[in-house]
Write a protein that holds these residues in place. Structure first.
Motif, PDB file in Angstrom:
ATOM      1  N   GLN A 136       0.835  -1.189   0.000  1.00  0.00           N
ATOM      2  CA  GLN A 136       0.000   0.000   0.000  1.00  0.00           C
ATOM      3  C   GLN A 136       0.876   1.248   0.000  1.00  0.00           C
ATOM      4  O   GLN A 136       1.756   1.389   0.826  1.00  0.00           O
ATOM      5  CB  GLN A 136      -0.916   0.026   1.240  1.00  0.00           C
ATOM      6  N   VAL A 137       0.604   2.129  -0.929  1.00  0.00           N
ATOM      7  CA  VAL A 137       1.379   3.359  -1.015  1.00  0.00           C
ATOM      8  C   VAL A 137       0.874   4.354   0.015  1.00  0.00           C
ATOM      9  O   VAL A 137      -0.327   4.544   0.187  1.00  0.00           O
ATOM     10  CB  VAL A 137       1.268   3.965  -2.425  1.00  0.00           C
ATOM     11  N   GLN A 138       1.807   4.974   0.701  1.00  0.00           N
ATOM     12  CA  GLN A 138       1.473   6.049   1.632  1.00  0.00           C
ATOM     13  C   GLN A 138       2.181   7.319   1.216  1.00  0.00           C
ATOM     14  O   GLN A 138       3.358   7.287   0.832  1.00  0.00           O
ATOM     15  CB  GLN A 138       1.884   5.670   3.049  1.00  0.00           C
ATOM     16  N   LEU A 139       1.456   8.423   1.292  1.00  0.00           N
ATOM     17  CA  LEU A 139       1.998   9.736   0.965  1.00  0.00           C
ATOM     18  C   LEU A 139       1.778  10.639   2.169  1.00  0.00           C
ATOM     19  O   LEU A 139       0.646  10.765   2.649  1.00  0.00           O
ATOM     20  CB  LEU A 139       1.292  10.313  -0.262  1.00  0.00           C
ATOM     21  N   VAL A 140       2.839  11.276   2.623  1.00  0.00           N
ATOM     22  CA  VAL A 140       2.742  12.142   3.797  1.00  0.00           C
ATOM     23  C   VAL A 140       3.278  13.520   3.441  1.00  0.00           C
ATOM     24  O   VAL A 140       4.469  13.681   3.161  1.00  0.00           O
ATOM     25  CB  VAL A 140       3.516  11.561   4.991  1.00  0.00           C
ATOM     26  N   GLU A 141       2.371  14.509   3.451  1.00  0.00           N
ATOM     27  CA  GLU A 141       2.761  15.884   3.129  1.00  0.00           C
ATOM     28  C   GLU A 141       3.172  16.636   4.392  1.00  0.00           C
ATOM     29  O   GLU A 141       2.712  16.326   5.497  1.00  0.00           O
ATOM     30  CB  GLU A 141       1.602  16.648   2.480  1.00  0.00           C
ATOM     31  N   SER A 142       3.985  17.639   4.194  1.00  0.00           N
ATOM     32  CA  SER A 142       4.363  18.541   5.275  1.00  0.00           C
ATOM     33  C   SER A 142       4.774  19.872   4.670  1.00  0.00           C
ATOM     34  O   SER A 142       4.969  19.981   3.449  1.00  0.00           O
ATOM     35  CB  SER A 142       5.501  17.960   6.111  1.00  0.00           C
ATOM     36  N   GLY A 143       4.898  20.878   5.526  1.00  0.00           N
ATOM     37  CA  GLY A 143       5.398  22.166   5.080  1.00  0.00           C
ATOM     38  C   GLY A 143       4.367  23.257   4.947  1.00  0.00           C
ATOM     39  O   GLY A 143       4.715  24.409   4.651  1.00  0.00           O
ATOM     40  N   GLY A 144       3.098  22.918   5.130  1.00  0.00           N
ATOM     41  CA  GLY A 144       2.068  23.947   5.050  1.00  0.00           C
ATOM     42  C   GLY A 144       2.128  24.878   6.246  1.00  0.00           C
ATOM     43  O   GLY A 144       2.879  24.661   7.191  1.00  0.00           O
ATOM     44  N   GLY A 145       1.337  25.944   6.165  1.00  0.00           N
ATOM     45  CA  GLY A 145       1.297  26.893   7.274  1.00  0.00           C
ATOM     46  C   GLY A 145       0.672  28.202   6.871  1.00  0.00           C
ATOM     47  O   GLY A 145       0.049  28.314   5.815  1.00  0.00           O
ATOM     48  N   LEU A 146       0.870  29.199   7.719  1.00  0.00           N
ATOM     49  CA  LEU A 146       0.349  30.541   7.505  1.00  0.00           C
ATOM     50  C   LEU A 146       1.488  31.449   7.060  1.00  0.00           C
ATOM     51  O   LEU A 146       2.547  31.482   7.691  1.00  0.00           O
ATOM     52  CB  LEU A 146      -0.279  31.068   8.789  1.00  0.00           C
ATOM     53  N   VAL A 147       1.268  32.166   5.974  1.00  0.00           N
ATOM     54  CA  VAL A 147       2.304  33.061   5.442  1.00  0.00           C
ATOM     55  C   VAL A 147       1.637  34.317   4.904  1.00  0.00           C
ATOM     56  O   VAL A 147       0.475  34.282   4.473  1.00  0.00           O
ATOM     57  CB  VAL A 147       3.110  32.342   4.340  1.00  0.00           C
ATOM     58  N   GLN A 148       2.347  35.418   4.935  1.00  0.00           N
ATOM     59  CA  GLN A 148       1.814  36.653   4.373  1.00  0.00           C
ATOM     60  C   GLN A 148       1.936  36.651   2.858  1.00  0.00           C
ATOM     61  O   GLN A 148       2.810  35.974   2.293  1.00  0.00           O
ATOM     62  CB  GLN A 148       2.572  37.850   4.950  1.00  0.00           C
ATOM     63  N   ALA A 149       1.078  37.418   2.241  1.00  0.00           N
ATOM     64  CA  ALA A 149       1.138  37.555   0.782  1.00  0.00           C
ATOM     65  C   ALA A 149       2.535  38.004   0.371  1.00  0.00           C
ATOM     66  O   ALA A 149       3.140  38.874   1.014  1.00  0.00           O
ATOM     67  CB  ALA A 149       0.101  38.555   0.306  1.00  0.00           C
ATOM     68  N   GLY A 150       3.034  37.390  -0.696  1.00  0.00           N
ATOM     69  CA  GLY A 150       4.380  37.663  -1.165  1.00  0.00           C
ATOM     70  C   GLY A 150       5.435  36.743  -0.592  1.00  0.00           C
ATOM     71  O   GLY A 150       6.573  36.729  -1.065  1.00  0.00           O
ATOM     72  N   GLY A 151       5.050  35.968   0.399  1.00  0.00           N
ATOM     73  CA  GLY A 151       5.986  35.055   1.034  1.00  0.00           C
ATOM     74  C   GLY A 151       6.138  33.746   0.286  1.00  0.00           C
ATOM     75  O   GLY A 151       5.568  33.552  -0.799  1.00  0.00           O
ATOM     76  N   SER A 152       6.891  32.831   0.886  1.00  0.00           N
ATOM     77  CA  SER A 152       7.196  31.544   0.267  1.00  0.00           C
ATOM     78  C   SER A 152       6.989  30.402   1.257  1.00  0.00           C
ATOM     79  O   SER A 152       7.116  30.588   2.471  1.00  0.00           O
ATOM     80  CB  SER A 152       8.654  31.510  -0.209  1.00  0.00           C
ATOM     81  N   LEU A 153       6.681  29.252   0.696  1.00  0.00           N
ATOM     82  CA  LEU A 153       6.624  28.005   1.449  1.00  0.00           C
ATOM     83  C   LEU A 153       7.128  26.893   0.556  1.00  0.00           C
ATOM     84  O   LEU A 153       7.007  26.981  -0.683  1.00  0.00           O
ATOM     85  CB  LEU A 153       5.182  27.676   1.876  1.00  0.00           C
ATOM     86  N   ARG A 154       7.658  25.852   1.163  1.00  0.00           N
ATOM     87  CA  ARG A 154       8.021  24.651   0.421  1.00  0.00           C
ATOM     88  C   ARG A 154       7.293  23.468   1.027  1.00  0.00           C
ATOM     89  O   ARG A 154       7.496  23.148   2.203  1.00  0.00           O
ATOM     90  CB  ARG A 154       9.522  24.398   0.418  1.00  0.00           C
ATOM     91  N   LEU A 155       6.475  22.825   0.208  1.00  0.00           N
ATOM     92  CA  LEU A 155       5.787  21.615   0.625  1.00  0.00           C
ATOM     93  C   LEU A 155       6.623  20.400   0.264  1.00  0.00           C
ATOM     94  O   LEU A 155       7.289  20.388  -0.773  1.00  0.00           O
ATOM     95  CB  LEU A 155       4.422  21.508  -0.043  1.00  0.00           C
ATOM     96  N   SER A 156       6.554  19.394   1.121  1.00  0.00           N
ATOM     97  CA  SER A 156       7.235  18.121   0.867  1.00  0.00           C
ATOM     98  C   SER A 156       6.219  16.994   0.948  1.00  0.00           C
ATOM     99  O   SER A 156       5.236  17.082   1.679  1.00  0.00           O
ATOM    100  CB  SER A 156       8.327  17.884   1.901  1.00  0.00           C
ATOM    101  N   CYS A 157       6.486  15.950   0.206  1.00  0.00           N
ATOM    102  CA  CYS A 157       5.638  14.751   0.244  1.00  0.00           C
ATOM    103  C   CYS A 157       6.557  13.541   0.170  1.00  0.00           C
ATOM    104  O   CYS A 157       7.255  13.354  -0.837  1.00  0.00           O
ATOM    105  CB  CYS A 157       4.656  14.765  -0.919  1.00  0.00           C
TER     106      CYS A 157
END
Length: 126
Positions: free
Chosen positions: A1-22
């Motif tokens: 069974q394949v499992q996918l686990v995301e991380s890296g979300g959150g609250l950021v101001q407009a113009g900012g950056s985030l990096r999501l991982s899976c």
């Protein structure tokens, strides 16, 4: 069974950056393409970006083109979504998905994906 686990979300101001991982487990990661989708409250799930099995070919939705980049590390069984110049309209739950087709080209079609992560919330404040 394949499992996918995301991380890296959150609250950021407009113009900012985030990096999501899976991080994927349960099958040979390097044989399959991966994708990112998102769903905002009251809206349908939409395609964001996809990458082929090798990382050599990608596809990105017009709404995020020039701001978001998808990449992968097959040695770490991980796919990333780098999100820059974030806008309030990028607020959504972001889902990682695994393509059902080995060695396929990047696809924006959700039915081409047969495994999905639990999602990670991204909130962009104005």
């Amino acid at each position: 069974q394949v499992q996918l686990v995301e991380s890296g979300g959150g609250l950021v101001q407009a113009g900012g950056s985030l990096r999501l991982s899976c991080v994927a487990s349960g099958r040979t990661f390097s044989k399959y393409g991966m994708g990112w989708f998102r769903q905002a409250p009251g809206k349908e799930r939409e395609f964001v970006a996809a990458i082929d099995w090798s990382g050599g070919s990608t596809a990105v939705a017009n709404s995020v083109k020039g701001r978001f980049t998808i990449s992968r590390d097959n040695g770490q069984n991980t796919v990333y979504l780098q999100m820059n110049s974030l806008k309030p309209e990028d607020t959504a739950v972001y889902y990682c998905a695994a393509d059902r087709r080995p060695f396929g080209i990047p696809t924006a079609t959700s039915r081409d994906y047969n495994y999905w992560g639990q999602g990670t919330q991204v909130t962009v404040s104005s």
